[in-house]
Design a protein around this motif. Structure first.
Motif, PDB file in Angstrom:
ATOM      1  N   SER B  99       0.805  -1.236   0.000  1.00 13.12           N
ATOM      2  CA  SER B  99       0.000   0.000   0.000  1.00 13.12           C
ATOM      3  C   SER B  99       0.832   1.278   0.000  1.00 13.12           C
ATOM      4  O   SER B  99       0.464   2.289   0.600  1.00 13.12           O
ATOM      5  CB  SER B  99      -0.965   0.007   1.201  1.00 13.12           C
ATOM      6  N   LYS B 100       1.998   1.219  -0.679  1.00  7.38           N
ATOM      7  CA  LYS B 100       2.771   2.445  -0.872  1.00  7.38           C
ATOM      8  C   LYS B 100       2.312   3.101  -2.184  1.00  7.38           C
ATOM      9  O   LYS B 100       2.023   2.416  -3.164  1.00  7.38           O
ATOM     10  CB  LYS B 100       4.273   2.140  -0.977  1.00  7.38           C
ATOM     11  N   HIS B 101       2.270   4.413  -2.175  1.00  7.82           N
ATOM     12  CA  HIS B 101       2.049   5.130  -3.431  1.00  7.82           C
ATOM     13  C   HIS B 101       3.265   4.923  -4.328  1.00  7.82           C
ATOM     14  O   HIS B 101       4.373   4.675  -3.833  1.00  7.82           O
ATOM     15  CB  HIS B 101       1.829   6.628  -3.173  1.00  7.82           C
ATOM     16  N   VAL B 102       3.056   5.021  -5.638  1.00  6.80           N
ATOM     17  CA  VAL B 102       4.129   4.703  -6.583  1.00  6.80           C
ATOM     18  C   VAL B 102       4.238   5.771  -7.666  1.00  6.80           C
ATOM     19  O   VAL B 102       3.218   6.242  -8.204  1.00  6.80           O
ATOM     20  CB  VAL B 102       3.870   3.334  -7.258  1.00  6.80           C
ATOM     21  N   TYR B 103       5.471   6.158  -7.978  1.00  2.00           N
ATOM     22  CA  TYR B 103       5.758   6.931  -9.186  1.00  2.00           C
ATOM     23  C   TYR B 103       6.747   6.091  -9.974  1.00  2.00           C
ATOM     24  O   TYR B 103       7.873   5.860  -9.520  1.00  2.00           O
ATOM     25  CB  TYR B 103       6.380   8.290  -8.847  1.00  2.00           C
ATOM     26  N   CYS B 104       6.341   5.633 -11.171  1.00  2.00           N
ATOM     27  CA  CYS B 104       7.210   4.768 -11.962  1.00  2.00           C
ATOM     28  C   CYS B 104       7.499   5.433 -13.296  1.00  2.00           C
ATOM     29  O   CYS B 104       6.604   5.997 -13.933  1.00  2.00           O
ATOM     30  CB  CYS B 104       6.527   3.410 -12.184  1.00  2.00           C
ATOM     31  N   GLU B 105       8.735   5.352 -13.718  1.00  5.15           N
ATOM     32  CA  GLU B 105       9.077   5.866 -15.043  1.00  5.15           C
ATOM     33  C   GLU B 105       8.270   5.139 -16.132  1.00  5.15           C
ATOM     34  O   GLU B 105       7.985   3.954 -16.012  1.00  5.15           O
ATOM     35  CB  GLU B 105      10.578   5.636 -15.318  1.00  5.15           C
ATOM     36  N   GLY B 129      -1.201   5.926  -8.209  1.00  2.00           N
ATOM     37  CA  GLY B 129      -0.069   5.494  -9.020  1.00  2.00           C
ATOM     38  C   GLY B 129       0.204   6.508 -10.117  1.00  2.00           C
ATOM     39  O   GLY B 129      -0.727   6.942 -10.795  1.00  2.00           O
ATOM     40  N   TYR B 130       1.450   6.900 -10.263  1.00  2.00           N
ATOM     41  CA  TYR B 130       1.822   7.860 -11.304  1.00  2.00           C
ATOM     42  C   TYR B 130       2.831   7.235 -12.245  1.00  2.00           C
ATOM     43  O   TYR B 130       3.733   6.535 -11.801  1.00  2.00           O
ATOM     44  CB  TYR B 130       2.437   9.124 -10.682  1.00  2.00           C
ATOM     45  N   VAL B 131       2.661   7.502 -13.533  1.00  2.00           N
ATOM     46  CA  VAL B 131       3.643   7.056 -14.519  1.00  2.00           C
ATOM     47  C   VAL B 131       4.325   8.307 -15.077  1.00  2.00           C
ATOM     48  O   VAL B 131       3.653   9.291 -15.389  1.00  2.00           O
ATOM     49  CB  VAL B 131       2.976   6.234 -15.636  1.00  2.00           C
ATOM     50  N   GLY B 132       5.623   8.241 -15.197  1.00  2.00           N
ATOM     51  CA  GLY B 132       6.396   9.433 -15.578  1.00  2.00           C
ATOM     52  C   GLY B 132       6.315   9.762 -17.046  1.00  2.00           C
ATOM     53  O   GLY B 132       7.174   9.373 -17.828  1.00  2.00           O
TER      54      GLY B 132
END
Lengths: 302, 302
Positions: B99-105, B129-132
């Protein structure tokens, strides 16, 4: 060698005519010792006679009343056809049946079926048939083909054409309805783009496989019963009668494909404005050793 | 508000690393009061410790030995993933499971199936969730979107993108084989073109229908076991060992389609040279009232 005796179908002397044969066929045929104009056929015998007088062809050219009479005449070797595309097949067929050689403006007929029938007839008669695809003879086309044949940019990897047909007209003429009709064989897809595509393939080679996508952005066009040069005047005249016509011919054309050489190609003939540099055509040919770029500010492609 | 506590996966301090996180993630995270770097995870614990020392993160950041330990740590709120694409799914999945927030390239994963599984997992956990996809945030992208939203060129009729990925390399590095592999999710199709396509759709809208055509012109590539910056040196060293690798990733990309707005669009990312003006990207947007043209001489698209 005796000159080739030419019968011209469609040489309008009236201001409402297209002017195409007058401006392109006539000057060359009159100037070349290889040709002699021996016949004129317009939509009526009176119009044929008028053309003979107007263009001072009286010493040599007979006005004909119909294609059967012209095609049967022993003083005609070659018949050139320069009328609306929908009538091409009719005139060409009669000429071929009488074993006359034929030069017909592009496109030869309004669809593939008609075209194949005429080609088969010419072949069965052993006749030389020519279709007027002049773009491949332009100086730009000839030079491009020469440069590529010398591998000046190495192996060609890709080609990319972008251009505009201009902004789709919101008003149009009853005299040129074929422009709006995708089935006429004479829409911008068939004529302007068709001529360009012939030159394109002449220069870089044939398409091996392709997909295409067409669009018609301006679907309804206001049509006035006047010739094209009089449209602007009609549009400002409150008494001019008009009607709305559905446009079916595309005003935007996309082709993606692979050439037989393996090079990928994109052709995108859009609607609307020129590019920001004022070019209405931009053609990029990229090779392993360099790039050729053709741009054109105005006028017919190539 | 307390700063968001960030764990970074893939922050190489060694000269052989990609340098991406060091040059893009790190400066912003260090400069912004909204974030605090509380963890570093590299391929080994020693490498994680080295990054903590090299980037002077000793007061705040823990070096972690593996993603499970980092994801389970209560002092981590958000995990950023900046490693080879083939490993994205592994790290993102563990982060989401904790349950960690994620920013992934970008791209999130190597194919659609993996991507959809991660998206579903994030949704089921209620995680952000964020995608770069940073190209949409470039000044050019933001300005183009603003101009089109103001209908500055009227209704958009068509768009046309031409650009080059550069000449396909004849030599390459074992350290970046993903570039040659169409299934890696990290080929130029997925990365350079993927980023551009996101910005393109952000600006002009989504593709409603399309066809595509890909080519691989340079099918065999000589691969040296050195990092990318050392390739030129290896190629001139007669003792350097190399092998031939089959390239499956495309070096040319064609897309033809229609946007949801009805505008036709062509995207042609070719191989080989820039255009004759030195542009590696040229994007034309034609409307009923005018045209916007974007050109770029070098660097990443947009």
């Amino acid at each position: 060698m005796a000159p080739i005796r030419v019968g011209i179908v469609g040489l309008s002397a009236s201001p409402g005519g297209s002017g195409w044969a007058k401006e392109t066929h006539l000057p060359y045929l009159q100037a070349s010792p290889a040709y002699e104009i021996t016949g004129i056929l317009n939509s009526t015998l009176e119009s044929s006679q008028e053309a003979v007088r107007a263009f001072k062809l009286t010493d040599t050219a007979k006005p004909f009343p119909d294609i059967e009479t012209m095609a049967a005449d022993p003083d005609i070797d070659l018949i050139t056809v320069c009328v609306e595309v929908k009538s091409h097949a009719h005139f060409v067929k009669v000429a071929l049946e009488h074993s006359k050689h034929v030069y017909c403006e592009w496109p030869l007929a309004k669809d593939l079926k008609e075209t194949e029938e005429l080609a088969a007839l010419a072949k069965s008669k052993g006749i030389q048939g020519y279709v007027g695809l002049e773009s491949r003879l332009s100086p730009v086309s000839v030079k491009l083909r020469e440069l590529l044949s010398e591998s000046i940019i190495g192996k060609v990897l890709s080609t990319d054409v972008t251009g505009t047909l201009g902004t789709p007209p919101k008003i149009w003429s009853e005299k040129a309805l074929f422009y709006l009709d995708v089935n006429s064989g004479q829409s911008p897809l068939h004529t302007r783009f068709g001529h360009f595509l012939d030159a394109f393939c002449f220069i870089v080679g044939e398409l091996d496989e392709f997909t295409s996508l067409l669009a018609t952005h301006e679907k309804e066009v206001k049509v006035y019963d006047v010739a094209v040069p009089l449209l602007a005047q009609a549009a400002t005249n409150p008494d001019a009668t008009s009607r709305m016509v559905q446009r079916t011919s595309p005003d935007e054309i996309l082709i993606h494909g692979k050439l037989t050489s393996g090079a990928l190609t994109s052709l995108h003939i859009r609607s609307g404005s020129t590019d920001a540099d004022g070019n209405n055509l931009r053609w990029l040919i990229t090779g392993t050793e360099g790039v050729i770029e053709v741009t054109q500010k105005a006028g017919q492609f190539l």
